[in-house]
Design a protein around this motif. Structure first.
Motif, PDB file in Angstrom:
ATOM      1  N   THR A 254      -7.633   1.314   5.687  1.00  0.00           N
ATOM      2  CA  THR A 254      -8.953   1.226   5.052  1.00  0.00           C
ATOM      3  C   THR A 254      -9.266  -0.209   4.665  1.00  0.00           C
ATOM      4  O   THR A 254     -10.369  -0.716   4.912  1.00  0.00           O
ATOM      5  CB  THR A 254      -9.003   2.123   3.806  1.00  0.00           C
ATOM      6  OG1 THR A 254      -8.830   3.493   4.199  1.00  0.00           O
ATOM      7  CG2 THR A 254     -10.327   1.977   3.070  1.00  0.00           C
ATOM      8  N   GLU A 255      -8.280  -0.887   4.075  1.00  0.00           N
ATOM      9  CA  GLU A 255      -8.486  -2.272   3.655  1.00  0.00           C
ATOM     10  C   GLU A 255      -8.594  -3.223   4.852  1.00  0.00           C
ATOM     11  O   GLU A 255      -9.359  -4.183   4.824  1.00  0.00           O
ATOM     12  CB  GLU A 255      -7.343  -2.713   2.741  1.00  0.00           C
ATOM     13  CG  GLU A 255      -7.258  -1.941   1.433  1.00  0.00           C
ATOM     14  CD  GLU A 255      -8.545  -2.046   0.629  1.00  0.00           C
ATOM     15  OE1 GLU A 255      -8.861  -3.144   0.146  1.00  0.00           O
ATOM     16  OE2 GLU A 255      -9.244  -1.019   0.500  1.00  0.00           O
TER      17      GLU A 255
ATOM     18  N   SER B 261      -2.787   5.007   5.623  1.00  0.00           N
ATOM     19  CA  SER B 261      -4.243   5.185   5.554  1.00  0.00           C
ATOM     20  C   SER B 261      -4.888   4.187   4.600  1.00  0.00           C
ATOM     21  O   SER B 261      -5.955   3.634   4.891  1.00  0.00           O
ATOM     22  CB  SER B 261      -4.599   6.621   5.135  1.00  0.00           C
ATOM     23  OG  SER B 261      -4.058   6.921   3.859  1.00  0.00           O
ATOM     24  N   ALA B 262      -4.241   3.922   3.473  1.00  0.00           N
ATOM     25  CA  ALA B 262      -4.790   2.957   2.521  1.00  0.00           C
ATOM     26  C   ALA B 262      -4.799   1.555   3.111  1.00  0.00           C
ATOM     27  O   ALA B 262      -5.781   0.805   2.957  1.00  0.00           O
ATOM     28  CB  ALA B 262      -3.972   2.970   1.232  1.00  0.00           C
TER      29      ALA B 262
ATOM     30  N   PHE C 298       0.839  -1.195   0.000  1.00  0.00           N
ATOM     31  CA  PHE C 298       0.000   0.000   0.000  1.00  0.00           C
ATOM     32  C   PHE C 298       0.870   1.239   0.000  1.00  0.00           C
ATOM     33  O   PHE C 298       1.982   1.242   0.539  1.00  0.00           O
ATOM     34  CB  PHE C 298      -0.910   0.034   1.238  1.00  0.00           C
ATOM     35  CG  PHE C 298      -1.936  -1.059   1.278  1.00  0.00           C
ATOM     36  CD1 PHE C 298      -3.078  -0.993   0.503  1.00  0.00           C
ATOM     37  CD2 PHE C 298      -1.749  -2.163   2.102  1.00  0.00           C
ATOM     38  CE1 PHE C 298      -4.028  -2.004   0.539  1.00  0.00           C
ATOM     39  CE2 PHE C 298      -2.698  -3.173   2.146  1.00  0.00           C
ATOM     40  CZ  PHE C 298      -3.833  -3.092   1.363  1.00  0.00           C
TER      41      PHE C 298
END
Length: 325
Positions: free
Chosen positions: A193-194, A189-190, A185
């Motif tokens: 999120t996942e 933050s990404a 990632f």
């Protein structure tokens, strides 16, 4: 040109004067702006912690220190830039952990490790194993059992192929006999999120940006890949405690100079870094970024890099990671 007595005497005089000139340069260094090269973009832990050090350097050495961000190619752009810079103490690299694994991952480099001289190791970034608090598994043994029961194994997030979190995950799951698929990632933050959405089973990450999610009850910390519990989040057991003594990994940052930089200048940089790490304000600012002071002399830093290179090169080879970007 034929050698003459005058030429020989001039050469001898120049050689005799070199230590004096070097010592004088160290006493006076820095006399102008110093460029500190970060191998990452602005806003990350490397960049922010370097700015913390620069504030201290400016206060102690009475000269301007600036950050130049040279991200890309797994830190190789910045490494090459400093390796080929003038060896005068005015271009310094704030190296990161991928420095030790670049050759194993990417093959031939555009610079040689011998072209850079470690001055001082500065900090480590502990790596934590985090899961979604709502997941069916609540402990590391349960996560491993879950992975073994899945046909395709586990998915785990990391900042990218070859990063320390990725390598820690590879080593942990291979040691545990679980197939682990790394999902890279761009940024925490990404990954979060996942993880919150349940699209990855776990992630290896620094703790500072995850703390709000942990306090909110969204994430559960299973362990930390350190030899000892982290002062940043001491509630997390080490993976060593959990039965995996091989899993000791951390991100790290330290200072390097072009190899031909006069030794007294490198030694002055070393001593200044080590003093900075004893400063309570500096240490507190670093902790706020999820970083622990971990000072080592230039010689100890060099030995540490050699050890890291040997250890992770084997993991890279066994996992077939060479060439992944």
């Amino acid at each position: 040109m034929p050698l003459t007595r005058r030429t020989l005497l001039a050469s001898a005089a120049a050689l005799a004067a070199t230590p004096i000139l070097s010592a004088r340069a160290a006493d006076e260094w820095p006399t102008r702006l110093v460029r500190m090269i970060s191998p990452y973009g602005a806003g990350g832990a490397n960049d922010i912690s370097l700015r913390i050090f620069n504030e201290y350097f400016e206060r102690e050495l009475k000269q301007q220190f600036i950050v130049e961000n040279k991200p890309g190619a797994g830190t190789r752009i910045a490494n090459e830039m400093v390796a080929h810079a003038a060896p005068d103490g005015y271009t310094i690299l704030y190296a990161a952990a991928p420095y030790a694994t670049a050759e194993a991952l990417f093959g031939k480099l555009n610079y040689q490790r011998s072209e850079l001289r470690p001055a001082a190791m500065a900090v480590i970034a502990p790596i934590f194993l985090i899961i979604n608090a709502k997941a069916d598994y609540k402990t590391l043994p349960e996560l491993i059992a879950y992975g073994k029961a899945k046909k395709d194994g586990l998915t785990f997030g990391s900042p990218g192929p070859g990063s320390q979190p990725h390598l820690a995950g590879e080593l942990l799951f291979r040691t545990a006999g679980v197939k682990g698929l790394n999902i890279p990632f761009r940024g925490d933050s990404a990954a979060y999120t996942e993880l919150l959405a349940g699209r990855v089973d776990a992630t290896f990450t620094a703790i500072s940006t995850a703390l709000p999610h942990i306090k909110a009850g969204n994430f559960r910390v299973l362990g930390v890949a350190s030899a000892e519990r982290s002062t940043i989040y001491p509630d997390a057991p080490t993976l060593v405690e959990l039965g995996f003594p091989q899993i000791v990994a951390a991100g790290w940052y330290g200072f390097m100079a072009p190899a031909a930089t006069p030794a007294p200048i490198v030694e002055k940089l070393e001593s200044t870094v080590l003093r900075a790490l004893q400063d309570p304000t500096v240490k507190q600012k670093l902790l706020a970024q999820g970083l622990e002071a971990h000072g080592r002399s230039g010689a100890d830093f060099a030995a540490f890099i050699d050890s890291e290179t040997s250890k992770w090169s084997k993991v890279i080879e066994e996992a077939g990671l060479k060439g992944q970007q």
